[in-house]
Design an enzyme around this catalytic site. Structure first.
Site, PDB file in Angstrom:
ATOM      1  CG  HIS A  94       6.025  34.934 -18.060  1.00  0.00           C
ATOM      2  ND1 HIS A  94       5.846  36.458 -17.649  1.00  0.00           N
ATOM      3  CD2 HIS A  94       7.362  34.915 -18.558  1.00  0.00           C
ATOM      4  CE1 HIS A  94       6.720  37.057 -17.773  1.00  0.00           C
ATOM      5  NE2 HIS A  94       7.872  36.446 -18.145  1.00  0.00           N
TER       6      HIS A  94
ATOM      7  CG  ASP B  16      13.532  30.726 -20.827  1.00  0.00           C
ATOM      8  OD1 ASP B  16      14.239  31.251 -21.767  1.00  0.00           O
ATOM      9  OD2 ASP B  16      13.177  31.214 -19.904  1.00  0.00           O
TER      10      ASP B  16
HETATM   11  N1  CMC Z   1       4.866  23.866 -13.525  1.00  0.00           N
HETATM   12  C1  CMC Z   1       3.839  23.448 -12.546  1.00  0.00           C
HETATM   13  N2  CMC Z   1       3.140  24.534 -11.894  1.00  0.00           N
HETATM   14  C2  CMC Z   1       3.671  25.565 -11.884  1.00  0.00           C
HETATM   15  C3  CMC Z   1       4.465  26.152 -12.846  1.00  0.00           C
HETATM   16  C4  CMC Z   1       5.089  25.045 -13.523  1.00  0.00           C
HETATM   17  N3  CMC Z   1       6.104  25.617 -14.612  1.00  0.00           N
HETATM   18  N4  CMC Z   1       4.572  27.511 -12.691  1.00  0.00           N
HETATM   19  C5  CMC Z   1       3.588  27.898 -11.908  1.00  0.00           C
HETATM   20  N5  CMC Z   1       3.168  26.738 -11.473  1.00  0.00           N
HETATM   21  C6  CMC Z   1       1.858  26.629 -10.496  1.00  0.00           C
HETATM   22  C7  CMC Z   1       2.331  27.005  -9.005  1.00  0.00           C
HETATM   23  O1  CMC Z   1       2.803  25.948  -8.188  1.00  0.00           O
HETATM   24  C8  CMC Z   1       1.245  27.760  -8.586  1.00  0.00           C
HETATM   25  O2  CMC Z   1       0.327  26.881  -7.980  1.00  0.00           O
HETATM   26  P1  CMC Z   1      -0.472  27.129  -6.751  1.00  0.00           P
HETATM   27  O3  CMC Z   1      -1.263  28.297  -7.081  1.00  0.00           O
HETATM   28  O4  CMC Z   1      -1.391  25.881  -6.355  1.00  0.00           O
HETATM   29  O5  CMC Z   1       0.485  27.397  -5.658  1.00  0.00           O
HETATM   30  C9  CMC Z   1       0.647  28.470  -9.325  1.00  0.00           C
HETATM   31  O6  CMC Z   1       1.000  27.904 -10.875  1.00  0.00           O
HETATM   32  C10 CMC Z   1       1.257  29.871  -9.655  1.00  0.00           C
HETATM   33  O7  CMC Z   1       2.735  30.067  -9.581  1.00  0.00           O
HETATM   34  P2  CMC Z   1       3.480  31.060  -9.008  1.00  0.00           P
HETATM   35  O8  CMC Z   1       4.948  30.343  -8.858  1.00  0.00           O
HETATM   36  O9  CMC Z   1       2.924  31.811  -7.937  1.00  0.00           O
HETATM   37  O10 CMC Z   1       3.712  32.053 -10.252  1.00  0.00           O
HETATM   38  P3  CMC Z   1       5.046  33.127 -10.597  1.00  0.00           P
HETATM   39  O11 CMC Z   1       4.376  34.215 -10.938  1.00  0.00           O
HETATM   40  O12 CMC Z   1       5.377  33.691  -9.092  1.00  0.00           O
HETATM   41  O13 CMC Z   1       5.874  32.419 -11.044  1.00  0.00           O
HETATM   42  C11 CMC Z   1       7.639  31.462 -12.864  1.00  0.00           C
HETATM   43  C12 CMC Z   1       6.355  32.580 -12.408  1.00  0.00           C
HETATM   44  C13 CMC Z   1       7.916  31.821 -14.297  1.00  0.00           C
HETATM   45  C14 CMC Z   1       8.727  31.745 -11.860  1.00  0.00           C
HETATM   46  C15 CMC Z   1       7.056  30.031 -12.535  1.00  0.00           C
HETATM   47  O14 CMC Z   1       5.798  29.918 -13.407  1.00  0.00           O
HETATM   48  C16 CMC Z   1       8.021  29.013 -12.969  1.00  0.00           C
HETATM   49  O15 CMC Z   1       8.808  28.682 -12.096  1.00  0.00           O
HETATM   50  N6  CMC Z   1       8.095  28.515 -14.315  1.00  0.00           N
HETATM   51  C17 CMC Z   1       9.217  27.556 -14.308  1.00  0.00           C
HETATM   52  C18 CMC Z   1      10.452  28.364 -14.843  1.00  0.00           C
HETATM   53  C19 CMC Z   1      10.349  29.290 -15.930  1.00  0.00           C
HETATM   54  O16 CMC Z   1      10.134  28.539 -17.187  1.00  0.00           O
HETATM   55  N7  CMC Z   1      10.717  30.361 -15.922  1.00  0.00           N
HETATM   56  C20 CMC Z   1      10.845  31.222 -17.207  1.00  0.00           C
HETATM   57  C21 CMC Z   1      10.221  32.413 -17.162  1.00  0.00           C
HETATM   58  S1  CMC Z   1      10.281  33.298 -18.642  1.00  0.00           S
HETATM   59  C22 CMC Z   1      11.972  33.851 -18.927  1.00  0.00           C
HETATM   60  C23 CMC Z   1      11.941  35.209 -18.353  1.00  0.00           C
HETATM   61  O17 CMC Z   1      11.121  35.994 -18.352  1.00  0.00           O
HETATM   62  O18 CMC Z   1      13.042  35.319 -17.387  1.00  0.00           O
END
Ligand code: CMC
Length: 430
Positions: free
Chosen positions: A306, A364
């Site tokens: 998240h 989720d």
């Molecule tokens: N599985 C594997 N690796 C992950 C995941 C995951 N679900 N989420 C983040 N990472 C890794 C990512 O690859 C990155 O690694 P590195 O630093 O080596 O590049 C690190 O963790 C940080 O991730 P980020 O993408 O920079 O973090 P963010 O804050 O931009 O993304 C997120 C947050 C929710 C989009 C992401 O965690 C994700 O895509 N999760 C899966 C989708 C999901 O479950 N979304 C629902 C969110 S809750 C409902 C809502 O509030 O809408």
């Protein structure tokens, strides 16, 4: 104002920036005069360090895993309250007295029907349309039917529009579902509570008696409470940005629904369930965990991670409990998807990659399994999220409109395109 300031040295100039403190949460450095004083913009793609507004509605402490609506912890509201009480709290700032609660429930209930002509609007959609596409269209079109609540400068009209959307969203959502499966629309029945009414409009048919299961109604009500608001997330920021131009509230909420549709936001519960089905059995979990950790593989564990929570999402804990209650009622506690989910959670929570990056299950992760067990197809998952989030969007939209400092949202950019050059006529281009 906290009395503190921050100093920025830029281009041999020292610029003082005021610092504001909220009631809780990080202080903010006020850069609103930075461009005037320095000629420079700030750069923050994805707004990871930028507060876009002042708000007193919802607070998240992502490190602690805390979520408060108007100061009340989400678990207390979900355990003891109901969704319409949460709506009142978000809209008015305080929990209602019994008399206020009854009055509010009555006012919402009064608006549950849709203008009859809207039923024909549905039939313009293809039968196989995604219900979120229908939601964007039908909610946007409310402004074509309810002209008497689109004047945003009138507080009474703002409140009528707010109540209309909270009241009509279950009808709109249920009808999007009914249309997709070719069943007749079921009209609201106002002696039922909000969640029971929604379940009945989704699953009843005119030719049979339908009794709402109270365990399912309580689960749906709780799901609505958990999703009601989440401060300045992508869809809420979209609603605020759309509203900042003076657009009518129905159009703004339609914009929020469009943003929510994406798999990184509201679409994640559908994606999480699809992923659990794809994994299929516990023995395949390591393969998927390894894929999620592989930088060259775009696969991510859906329902994990998240932007704000770097601890267990407090909503996920309640969702997990609700999931067990629903599956227990259905006698499905040995559901293979639940088995995969529980094992996957256990493995990921102990895996160095996920621990180091503070990736925990989000709401989720368990909501998809619960909604599937309740009988909703995956395409409806984000629709339920939109239904519940509507009150949060409206509360945030109203707060923005009522803020005297409100101005149109207009971010700036770091331009890296061509500098000025002269037009070349088509005939002279090779
Ligand atoms: N599985 C594997 N690796 C992950 C995941 C995951 N679900 N989420 C983040 N990472 C890794 C990512 O690859 C990155 O690694 P590195 O630093 O080596 O590049 C690190 O963790 C940080 O991730 P980020 O993408 O920079 O973090 P963010 O804050 O931009 O993304 C997120 C947050 C929710 C989009 C992401 O965690 C994700 O895509 N999760 C899966 C989708 C999901 O479950 N979304 C629902 C969110 S809750 C409902 C809502 O509030 O809408």
């Amino acid at each position: 104002m906290s009395g503190k300031s921050a100093t920025l040295t830029y281009d041999n100039r020292v610029i003082e920036l005021p610092v504001h403190g909220g009631t809780i949460g990080p202080e903010v450095i006020d850069i609103s005069t930075l461009y005037r004083d320095s000629g420079a913009f700030t750069y923050d793609p994805g707004f990871t360090s930028t507060a876009s507004c002042e708000s007193d509605i919802t607070f998240i402490d992502g490190d602690e895993g805390t979520l408060l609506y108007r100061g009340y912890p989400i678990d207390q509201l979900a355990e003891h309250g109901d969704f319409l009480e949460t709506c009142y709290l978000l809209l008015y700032g305080e929990l209602p007295t019994p008399a206020e609660k009854k009055d509010f429930d009555d006012r919402v209930t009064y608006h549950t029907m849709l203008h009859e002509q809207m039923s024909r609007f549905y039939t313009g959609f293809r039968r196989d349309a995604h219900p979120m596409a229908i939601m964007v269209g039908v909610v946007g079109c409310l402004s074509a039917f309810y002209h008497d609540s689109t004047d945003i400068s009138d507080p009474h009209q703002r409140m009528v529009a707010s109540l209309r959307m909270i009241a009509k969203m279950p009808t709109i959502a249920a009808w999007a579902y009914k249309y997709s499966i070719g069943q007749p629309f079921v009209y609201p029945q106002n002696d039922l509570d909000y969640a029971s009414n929604f379940l009945r409009m989704c699953f009843a048919v005119p030719c049979e008696e339908f009794k709402v299961n109270p365990v399912f109604a309580r689960a749906v009500d709780r799901i609505f409470i958990l999703h009601a608001d989440h401060e300045q997330n992508a869809s809420t920021s979209t609603v605020r940005l759309a509203g900042s131009s003076g657009a009518n509230p129905f159009a703004c909420i339609a914009a929020g629904i469009a943003c929510l549709w994406g798999p990184a936001h509201g679409g994640a519960n559908e994606a999480a369930l699809n992923m659990l089905s794809e994994i299929g059995s516990v023995d395949r979990i390591p393969e998927y965990v390894n894929r999620a950790k592989d930088r060259d593989d775009p696969f991510r564990l859906m329902g994990f991670g998240h932007r704000v929570y770097k601890n267990y999402d407090p909503r996920a804990k309640i969702m997990q409990k609700t999931c067990h209650e629903v599956l227990g009622e259905l006698g499905m506690n040995d559901d293979p998807l639940l088995e995969v989910a529980i094992e996957l959670e256990k493995i990921a929570l102990n895996d160095e990659y996920f621990v180091e990056k503070k990736l925990y299950p989000n709401i989720d992760f368990y909501s998809g399994i619960t909604l599937k067990a309740l009988g909703f197809p995956t395409t409806m998952f984000t629709v339920l999220f939109a239904l519940a989030r509507t009150v949060g969007w409206i509360a945030q939209w109203k707060e923005m409109i009522e803020d005297p400092r409100q101005k149109i949202g207009r971010p700036r950019q770091l331009y890296t395109g061509q500098t000025q050059r002269d037009y070349v006529p088509l005939s002279m281009r090779s």
